[in-house]
Design an enzyme around this catalytic site. Sequence first.
Site, short mmCIF file in Angstrom:
data_model
loop_
_atom_site.label_atom_id
_atom_site.label_comp_id
_atom_site.label_asym_id
_atom_site.label_seq_id
_atom_site.Cartn_x
_atom_site.Cartn_y
_atom_site.Cartn_z
N GLU A 43 0.83 -1.20 0.00
CA GLU A 43 0.00 0.00 0.00
C GLU A 43 0.87 1.26 0.00
O GLU A 43 1.81 1.37 0.79
CB GLU A 43 -0.91 -0.01 1.23
N LYS A 116 -10.03 2.47 -2.36
CA LYS A 116 -10.24 1.89 -1.04
C LYS A 116 -11.58 2.32 -0.47
O LYS A 116 -11.88 3.52 -0.39
CB LYS A 116 -9.09 2.32 -0.13
N CYS A 153 -5.88 -2.82 2.39
CA CYS A 153 -5.60 -2.73 3.82
C CYS A 153 -6.84 -2.82 4.72
O CYS A 153 -7.31 -3.91 5.00
CB CYS A 153 -4.78 -1.47 4.11
#
Length: 289
Positions: A43, A116, A153
């Site tokens: 990331e 995300k 994540c």
Amino acid sequence: MSIVNLGLIQTHATDDKADNLRRTLQLIRDAAAKGANIVCLQELFLTPYFCKREDTDLFDLAEDVPGDTTAQCQALAKELGVVIIASLFEKRAPGLYHNTAAIIDADGTYLGKYRKMHIPEDPGFNEKFYFTPGDLGYRVWDTKFGRIGVLVCWDQWYPEAARLTAMAGAQILFYPTAIGWLKSEKDSLGTSQHCAWETVQRGHAVANGCYLAAVNRVGTEEETEFWGQSFVASPYGEFVGKASSDKEEVLIVPCDLKAVEDFRRIWPFFRDRRIDSYEDVTKRWRDRD
């Protein structure tokens, strides 16, 4: 092809963005030389994990996606014949930014991006200040080496995200990641936190009958010690590859995509889902009153 080699790039980052890019591109070359077909980066690989504080100057780190970095990754993907998943800080418009993964096919084609969806706000992880929640939904891409889904994540903790991506046909779920311990918590919670992180993702692999690859960074950045320990889990949740906790590493993991079909025939979880009973899952909470 049934056997696909995943290349997980686990590295550190410095304040020198150009050097981080140069080193990472070389690591992609190393992965390809070792036989990788799909290469996933950690990331926000171009920078240190900058969300440790709220600082408006740090928005200068953002870039267009697609843009210059994706163009360099496209050229390298075409040269090496590998799929590349590159996690970037996207500038969408003035004051509007996303935590975004670009997906590039093995012929250099830019296939698209994932923004995300779940944005954390915790001590040392002040992401809500920087990132607008994703608005592209849960997506999959047909690459030369299989149908893949990409999440990022904090998405790792949400079974709904893994499920919806798998329901679109993903054979492999990739999670570019930046997770570690705060020094103040490591002694009391460190082992438990790391166990939870691995366990929940292995559960996603089992519940969805697919491979799962989590790619983390290494090194200590101020108060945060990143875990490393990037891994790949099989549809049975078994570790089929795992990196070290503290070393820069190119982890190559062969995955047999036929195992996805075989697993889902034996344990047909998608067949047996009671979709007529899940309406309340879209509510924030099931209140008693």
